[in-house]
Structures are given as structure tokens and as C-alpha cells.
Design a protein around this motif. Structure first.
Motif, PDB file in Angstrom:
ATOM      1  N   THR A   9      34.850 -22.801 -29.485  1.00 28.23           N
ATOM      2  CA  THR A   9      34.918 -22.426 -28.074  1.00 28.23           C
ATOM      3  C   THR A   9      33.707 -23.024 -27.373  1.00 28.23           C
ATOM      4  N   ASN A  11      31.884 -21.695 -25.422  1.00 33.70           N
ATOM      5  CA  ASN A  11      30.810 -20.696 -25.345  1.00 33.70           C
ATOM      6  C   ASN A  11      29.931 -20.709 -26.599  1.00 33.70           C
ATOM      7  N   LYS A  14      27.657 -23.915 -26.335  1.00 32.62           N
ATOM      8  CA  LYS A  14      26.458 -23.692 -25.515  1.00 32.62           C
ATOM      9  C   LYS A  14      25.283 -23.252 -26.386  1.00 32.62           C
ATOM     10  N   LEU A  33      38.915 -16.416 -35.967  1.00 29.16           N
ATOM     11  CA  LEU A  33      39.654 -15.708 -34.912  1.00 29.16           C
ATOM     12  C   LEU A  33      41.140 -15.594 -35.232  1.00 29.16           C
ATOM     13  N   GLN A  38      37.338 -10.993 -35.585  1.00 31.19           N
ATOM     14  CA  GLN A  38      36.566 -10.422 -34.462  1.00 31.19           C
ATOM     15  C   GLN A  38      36.820  -8.927 -34.291  1.00 31.19           C
ATOM     16  N   PHE A  39      37.975  -8.454 -34.826  1.00 30.69           N
ATOM     17  CA  PHE A  39      38.313  -7.034 -34.660  1.00 30.69           C
ATOM     18  C   PHE A  39      37.840  -6.185 -35.847  1.00 30.69           C
ATOM     19  N   ALA A  50      34.330  -7.615 -28.857  1.00 28.97           N
ATOM     20  CA  ALA A  50      34.933  -8.360 -29.972  1.00 28.97           C
ATOM     21  C   ALA A  50      35.185  -9.838 -29.675  1.00 28.97           C
ATOM     22  N   LYS A  51      34.170 -10.530 -29.141  1.00 29.52           N
ATOM     23  CA  LYS A  51      34.321 -11.966 -28.844  1.00 29.52           C
ATOM     24  C   LYS A  51      33.118 -12.723 -29.390  1.00 29.52           C
ATOM     25  N   VAL A  52      33.314 -14.001 -29.670  1.00 33.58           N
ATOM     26  CA  VAL A  52      32.183 -14.864 -30.020  1.00 33.58           C
ATOM     27  C   VAL A  52      31.752 -15.611 -28.749  1.00 33.58           C
ATOM     28  N   PRO A  53      30.509 -16.044 -28.681  1.00 28.89           N
ATOM     29  CA  PRO A  53      29.443 -15.996 -29.686  1.00 28.89           C
ATOM     30  C   PRO A  53      28.600 -14.718 -29.608  1.00 28.89           C
ATOM     31  N   GLU A  70      27.531 -12.243 -25.397  1.00 26.27           N
ATOM     32  CA  GLU A  70      27.746 -12.953 -24.129  1.00 26.27           C
ATOM     33  C   GLU A  70      26.850 -14.202 -24.093  1.00 26.27           C
ATOM     34  N   SER A  71      27.513 -15.349 -23.958  1.00 28.15           N
ATOM     35  CA  SER A  71      26.776 -16.616 -24.073  1.00 28.15           C
ATOM     36  C   SER A  71      25.658 -16.748 -23.036  1.00 28.15           C
ATOM     37  N   PHE A 228      46.041 -13.362 -31.441  1.00 25.77           N
ATOM     38  CA  PHE A 228      44.865 -14.089 -30.949  1.00 25.77           C
ATOM     39  C   PHE A 228      44.915 -14.216 -29.421  1.00 25.77           C
TER      40      PHE A 228
HETATM   41  N1  LIG Z   1      32.180 -14.301 -21.512  1.00 27.11           N
HETATM   42  C1  LIG Z   1      32.139 -14.551 -22.936  1.00 27.11           C
HETATM   43  C2  LIG Z   1      33.448 -15.168 -23.361  1.00 27.11           C
HETATM   44  C3  LIG Z   1      33.609 -15.162 -24.861  1.00 27.11           C
HETATM   45  C4  LIG Z   1      35.021 -15.523 -25.287  1.00 27.11           C
HETATM   46  O1  LIG Z   1      35.957 -15.534 -24.471  1.00 27.11           O
HETATM   47  N2  LIG Z   1      35.199 -15.803 -26.581  1.00 27.11           N
HETATM   48  C5  LIG Z   1      36.514 -16.138 -27.098  1.00 27.11           C
HETATM   49  C6  LIG Z   1      36.471 -17.505 -27.719  1.00 27.11           C
HETATM   50  S1  LIG Z   1      37.824 -18.426 -27.245  1.00 27.11           S
HETATM   51  C7  LIG Z   1      36.894 -15.160 -28.177  1.00 27.11           C
HETATM   52  O2  LIG Z   1      36.052 -14.685 -28.920  1.00 27.11           O
HETATM   53  N3  LIG Z   1      38.188 -14.848 -28.275  1.00 27.11           N
HETATM   54  C8  LIG Z   1      38.698 -13.983 -29.284  1.00 27.11           C
HETATM   55  C9  LIG Z   1      39.450 -12.823 -28.698  1.00 27.11           C
HETATM   56  O3  LIG Z   1      39.576 -12.736 -27.460  1.00 27.11           O
HETATM   57  O4  LIG Z   1      39.933 -12.004 -29.471  1.00 27.11           O
HETATM   58  C10 LIG Z   1      30.949 -15.461 -23.269  1.00 27.11           C
HETATM   59  O5  LIG Z   1      30.590 -16.273 -22.418  1.00 27.11           O
HETATM   60  O6  LIG Z   1      30.369 -15.307 -24.363  1.00 27.11           O
END
Ligand SMILES: N[C@@H](CCC(=O)N[C@@H](CS)C(=O)NCC(=O)O)C(=O)O
Length: 237
Positions: A9, A11, A14, A33, A38-39, A50-53, A70-71, A228
Motif C-alpha cells: 500500500t 501508506n 511512505k 491482508l 489485520q483482524f 486494524a489497518k497497516v502501517p 496512521e501513516s 479484504f
Molecule cells: N489512513 C490510513 C490508511 C491505512 C489503510 O487504508 N491501510 C489499508 C492498506 S490498503 C489496510 O490496511 N487495509 C486492510 C483493511 O482495510 O482491512 C493510513 O494512512 O495509515
């Protein structure tokens, strides 16, 4: 050593870029993912949404471990930790923060939704597709105008605003069918970013992540992909 929890991603890219610029040592922890890692309770303990990074700094502000999700918050944390790339003066810092916040609040989400509606939505979603694509074009124009007026987003100096925006403005416009031919400011700045040693330092790590995640995607079931993308039986409303 810092830990970076990562997946394919912009993010995550970055944060790799920032780690290359600051030369901080780190260990990469892949979050799969398409396998829904992530869950897992362990990952949710790091990131409530539950999101990366995510990064974990074993030597945080109080001397002990500190987790950052949050990136944008990660870039600010690492800039604070190293005293770099945040702008030298109060005015420069304010400009850097404005472009950083425009990236995290608008550039990433709009281009992300444009990509989602362009690739993942079924036929018949023209309104959503055109809405997000129009916003993406408008953002390219805004960032191009800034980069025709200034060398970097923050002004004369490279900063975390450039690090935040580059992974979104690099390949995404082309993927969305937006040509950068008419955006000379963007093109000049992209060429400068993609050859920076700080960016190149960990780019191969990112390419490896992309390769592994694509292999996971190719093996994923329809249900894995629905989960996903949060659609199908995973719709919440
Ligand atoms: N605002 C967050 C966005 C993070 C984000 O959207 N991560 C996605 C990567 S595509 C993710 O972890 N998706 C997995 C999910 O939504 O379950 C950031 O900037 O860190």
C-alpha cells in the motif's frame, strides 16, 4: 530495533521512504491482508482500526515501547524522534503540516476510492467512479500547481509532506488513466523523488512485499477477497 508492520500500500511505502531518509534501523513484519491477519487480536492490539502501517518503537518517548498507527502520525513521530524533515522554521513547519494533512485527509482517500471504484466495483457505479476520478484529477492539478511554484511541497526543503504524497502521486494517476503529461510540476518532482537515495534505500523491500502479496491475492478465494474489500457478505449495512 523499530518494527514496521507492513503490506502492499502507498501508506506503507511512505514509512519505508521515511526510514530510508532517516536511516533508522528497523525490522519489517509483514501483515497478510488477504489472510485477514489485520483482524487478529495481536494486530488489533496495535491498531484499533486494524489497518497497516503500524510501527512499534522499543525506545519510545518514555524509554519503553511506543506504538504508532496512521501513516501521517508515523511520519510525524519519526520526524520528531530524529529532529528532521518537519520544516526548520515555524512558518515552514506550518506549510509542511498543511500539505501533509491535505495528503492524509484527501489525496490518499480520494485516489484510493477512485482506484476501488475503477477496479473493484461492479458495472453500474458510474456516479461513484466519476465522482472519485474527478476529485483525483482536481488533486493532481492542485499538487502540480504547488510543485510548479515551489521545489518541494513545504517550500525550498524536502520534508515529510513530500514523503507522504509521493507514493500516491507516483503510479496512481497512471493507474487511474490520468496522464501526467500536462503536469510539468508533478513530473519534475516525481523524477526527483524516485531517484532519491532515501527512497531507493528500501524500495527492494517494498517490491518483495508486492510480490508476496500478489501471490497471496492469486491464491485467495472469492470470499477472502470480499472480506479484504469489506463487501458481499461483509457489507455492514
Ligand atoms: N489512513 C490510513 C490508511 C491505512 C489503510 O487504508 N491501510 C489499508 C492498506 S490498503 C489496510 O490496511 N487495509 C486492510 C483493511 O482495510 O482491512 C493510513 O494512512 O495509515
Amino acid at each position: 530495533m523499530l518494527e514496521l508492520h507492513a503490506a502492499t500500500t502507498p501508506n506503507t511505502l511512505k514509512v519505508l521512504y521515511m526510514l530510508g531518509e532517516t536511516q533508522l534501523p528497523f525490522r519489517l513484519r509483514r501483515v497478510r491482508l488477504y489472510r485477514h491477519e489485520q483482524f487478529s487480536p495481536a494486530f488489533r492490539a496495535l491498531h484499533p482500526h486494524a489497518k497497516v502501517p503500524v510501527i512499534v518503537d522499543p525506545e519510545g518517548p518514555g524509554g519503553g515501547p511506543h506504538t504508532v498507527f496512521e501513516s501521517g502520525a508515523i511520519l510525524l513521530y519519526l520526524a520528531g524522534k530524529t529532529g528532521r524533515l518537519l520544516g526548520e522554521t515555524p512558518a515552514a513547519r506550518s506549510t509542511v503540516l498543511q500539505w501533509l494533512i491535505l495528503q492524509v485527509s484527501t489525496l490518499g482517500p480520494m485516489l484510493g476510492q477512485a482506484a476501488h471504484f475503477g477496479r473493484a466495483a461492479p458495472a453500474g457505479n458510474d456516479y461513484g467512479r466519476r465522482r472519485y476520478l474527478s476529485e483525483a484529477v482536481r488533486l493532481c492539478e492542485t499538487f502540480d500547481a504547488r510543485l510548479r511554484a515551489a521545489r518541494f511541497l513545504g517550500g525550498d526543503d524536502f520534508s515529510i509532506a513530500d514523503i507522504a504524497a509521493f507514493p500516491w502521486l507516483w503510479k496512481h494517476p497512471g493507474m487511474l488513466g490520468i496522464s501526467t503529461a500536462d503536469y510539468p510540476g508533478l513530473r519534475r518532482w516525481i523524477a526527483e523523488n524516485e531517484t532519491r537515495p532515501g527512497f531507493l534505500a528500501h524500495y527492494e523491500d517494498y517490491r518483495e512485499l508486492v510480490r508476496l502479496d500478489r501471490a497471496d491475492r492469486d491464491r485467495a478465494s472469492e470470499d477472502d477477497i470480499d472480506r479484504f474489500l469489506g463487501r458481499g457478505r461483509y457489507w455492514r449495512v
